[in-house]
Enzyme design. Structure first.
Site, mmCIF file in Angstrom:
data_model
loop_
_atom_site.group_PDB
_atom_site.id
_atom_site.type_symbol
_atom_site.label_atom_id
_atom_site.label_comp_id
_atom_site.label_asym_id
_atom_site.label_seq_id
_atom_site.Cartn_x
_atom_site.Cartn_y
_atom_site.Cartn_z
ATOM 1 N N ARG A 46 0.850 -1.204 0.000
ATOM 2 C CA ARG A 46 0.000 0.000 0.000
ATOM 3 C C ARG A 46 0.881 1.247 0.000
ATOM 4 O O ARG A 46 0.601 2.211 -0.697
ATOM 5 C CB ARG A 46 -0.953 0.022 1.209
ATOM 6 C CG ARG A 46 -1.668 1.359 1.323
ATOM 7 C CD ARG A 46 -2.913 1.402 2.195
ATOM 8 N NE ARG A 46 -2.931 0.519 3.323
ATOM 9 C CZ ARG A 46 -2.255 0.696 4.475
ATOM 10 N NH1 ARG A 46 -1.502 1.773 4.650
ATOM 11 N NH2 ARG A 46 -2.330 -0.192 5.442
ATOM 12 N N TYR A 98 -16.764 17.156 -15.210
ATOM 13 C CA TYR A 98 -17.102 15.739 -15.143
ATOM 14 C C TYR A 98 -18.146 15.503 -14.047
ATOM 15 O O TYR A 98 -17.972 15.969 -12.911
ATOM 16 C CB TYR A 98 -15.827 14.939 -14.870
ATOM 17 C CG TYR A 98 -16.052 13.463 -14.769
ATOM 18 C CD1 TYR A 98 -16.426 12.730 -15.889
ATOM 19 C CD2 TYR A 98 -15.926 12.791 -13.559
ATOM 20 C CE1 TYR A 98 -16.653 11.369 -15.800
ATOM 21 C CE2 TYR A 98 -16.144 11.432 -13.462
ATOM 22 C CZ TYR A 98 -16.510 10.731 -14.596
ATOM 23 O OH TYR A 98 -16.739 9.386 -14.511
ATOM 24 N N ASP A 170 -7.598 19.131 -14.111
ATOM 25 C CA ASP A 170 -7.955 17.801 -14.602
ATOM 26 C C ASP A 170 -7.575 17.772 -16.084
ATOM 27 O O ASP A 170 -8.215 18.398 -16.922
ATOM 28 C CB ASP A 170 -9.466 17.575 -14.400
ATOM 29 C CG ASP A 170 -9.919 16.180 -14.835
ATOM 30 O OD1 ASP A 170 -9.230 15.563 -15.669
ATOM 31 O OD2 ASP A 170 -10.970 15.721 -14.341
ATOM 32 N N LYS A 195 -8.723 6.741 -19.142
ATOM 33 C CA LYS A 195 -9.078 7.249 -20.460
ATOM 34 C C LYS A 195 -7.877 7.177 -21.418
ATOM 35 O O LYS A 195 -7.416 6.095 -21.701
ATOM 36 C CB LYS A 195 -9.655 8.662 -20.322
ATOM 37 C CG LYS A 195 -10.645 8.825 -19.155
ATOM 38 C CD LYS A 195 -11.913 8.017 -19.331
ATOM 39 C CE LYS A 195 -12.795 7.967 -18.081
ATOM 40 N NZ LYS A 195 -13.081 9.232 -17.411
HETATM 41 C C1 PLP Z 1 -13.513 9.712 -16.199
HETATM 42 C C2 PLP Z 1 -13.151 11.026 -15.680
HETATM 43 C C3 PLP Z 1 -12.877 11.237 -14.329
HETATM 44 C C4 PLP Z 1 -13.009 10.135 -13.291
HETATM 45 O O1 PLP Z 1 -12.077 9.128 -13.486
HETATM 46 P P1 PLP Z 1 -12.343 7.558 -13.129
HETATM 47 O O2 PLP Z 1 -11.072 6.925 -13.569
HETATM 48 O O3 PLP Z 1 -13.550 7.132 -13.890
HETATM 49 O O4 PLP Z 1 -12.565 7.487 -11.660
HETATM 50 C C5 PLP Z 1 -12.510 12.512 -13.929
HETATM 51 N N1 PLP Z 1 -12.415 13.529 -14.815
HETATM 52 C C6 PLP Z 1 -12.670 13.358 -16.121
HETATM 53 C C7 PLP Z 1 -12.541 14.515 -17.048
HETATM 54 C C8 PLP Z 1 -13.043 12.116 -16.609
HETATM 55 O O5 PLP Z 1 -13.314 11.959 -17.896
#
Ligand code: PLP
Length: 379
Positions: A46, A98, A170, A195
């Site tokens: 961890r 998001y 982000d 993604k």
């Molecule tokens: C998918 C996404 C998230 C969240 O990520 P997860 O891996 O699904 O927890 C946050 N911000 C954006 C822009 C996203 O597309």
């Protein structure tokens, strides 16, 4: 080292056991100690695991940061940033973000006494008006999901610095191939690795990258204390994904452009959102902070018709109707009923996430097949 080389070599070392070129999957919980407290740098997975550590070094390298911190999902990464805050602190966030981030902010952290202001950030200089002595964090997503708005990171960073407020970006939609927020003055870069960085729709993971040692130490502390880490096998897959990020992104951008331009000319399409269009409200900023315009394209059908939008997403054959984005395969989504269903309809309509909006994650298939598919589905 330049970006394409960094995706393959950045922060990577030969594995010390047998000189393996690719970091092995260290599927182990624990590590033998020579004497109590004396070990080879790893004691419990961890806290630290060699495969995850190699991945964290890669994250730091591709984002031009110093420290990478990996999590079990993008949401877990955002959660760790919010744990830097105290009750009474305020966060200024973009209003087109998001849906899961909105849910985490309003449904979890608000009840612990953290306040959120959701504002339009198209004009970044206006962000300053919303800052007060309690403001501790500005949360930016650019391009935004799903309307592909662009926020000026450099101007936002200057405002944040002036008021001693942290700026987190982000960077999931852009990826470091297109945009490197730390170079533009941000303090924290966040990714849903799920993604584009993972890139193959086969893992769920999140990441943070920072330059500042004290900030990194706080985030490593939270990573270990809260424990939302990612597993060694997934770390291996993410490292493998990163090695082709630049070639995938190049094709995502080419195909995204072709699809956006096709939709723009289509008589049955009312509006197309893509930052590469000259008349996009923040096209100039997109051009200055991004290398290209990415593979995400959103559009609204003629007459803003809900049923028509549902028909189109159901008729698509090469594009799969599914949540998520950023994989090699093309996906189509209906934000109002899928990714953004957690935002109340009133709020959605206000910011433009209307019921007829369709969001495409344009993959790296042949451009002709993607256009042909849209042609048959839209009619
Ligand atoms: C998918 C996404 C998230 C969240 O990520 P997860 O891996 O699904 O927890 C946050 N911000 C954006 C822009 C996203 O597309």
């Amino acid at each position: 080292m330049k970006f394409n080389t960094k995706t393959i070599h950045g922060g990577q070392k030969l594995d010390p056991a047998y000189n393996a070129v690719i970091p092995p999957i260290y599927q182990t919980t624990t590590y033998a100690q020579f004497t109590p407290g004396e070990h080879k740098g790893y004691e419990y997975s961890r806290s630290k695991n060699p495969t995850r550590h190699a991945l964290e070094n890669s994250f730091a390298s591709i984002e031009n940061g110093e420290y990478g911190i990996a999590f079990g999902s993008g949401m877990a990464a955002i959660d760790a940033v919010l744990k830097l805050l105290q009750p009474g602190d305020e966060v200024i966030s973009t209003n087109d973000l998001y849906g899961g981030s909105y849910r985490l902010f309003t449904k979890i952290y608000q009840k612990f006494g953290i306040r959120f202001k959701f504002i339009g950030m198209e004009n970044a200089s206006k962000i300053e008006e919303h800052i007060n002595k309690n403001t501790k964090l500005i949360w930016v997503e650019t391009p935004t999901n799903p309307l592909l708005n662009i926020i000026d990171v450099k101007t936002t960073a200057k405002i944040a610095k002036r008021h001693n407020v942290l700026l987190a970006v982000d960077n999931t939609f852009a990826t470091p191939y297109l945009q490197q927020p730390l170079d533009l003055g941000a303090d924290i870069v966040m990714h849903s690795v799920t993604k584009y960085i993972g890139g193959h729709s086969d893992l769920v993971m999140g990441a943070l990258v920072v330059k500042d040692k004290a900030l990194a130490d706080s985030l490593y502390f939270i990573q270990n204390a809260s424990g939302a880490i990612c597993a060694p096998q997934d770390s291996f897959l993410a490292l493998r994904g990163i090695k082709t990020l630049h070639v995938r992104m190049q094709r995502h951008c080419e195909n995204g452009k072709a699809v956006a331009e096709y939709l723009l000319k289509h008589p049955k399409i009312e509006n197309v959102y893509w930052p590469g269009f000259k008349n996009h409200p923040n096209h100039k900023i997109a051009k200055s902070q991004m290398k290209d315009f990415g593979g995400m394209v959103s559009f609204i059908t003629e007459g803003n018709d809900y049923n028509e939008a549902i028909n189109i997403v159901q008729n698509l054959k090469v594009f799969t109707l599914a949540e998520s984005l950023g994989g090699v395969e093309s996906l189509a989504g209906h934000p109002a009923s899928m990714t953004h269903a957690s935002i109340p309809k009133e709020e959605r309509d206000k910011i433009g996430v209307v019921d007829a909006l369709i969001r495409l994650s344009v993959g790296i298939e042949d451009e002709e097949d993607l256009i042909e598919d849209l042609k048959q589905a839209i009619g």
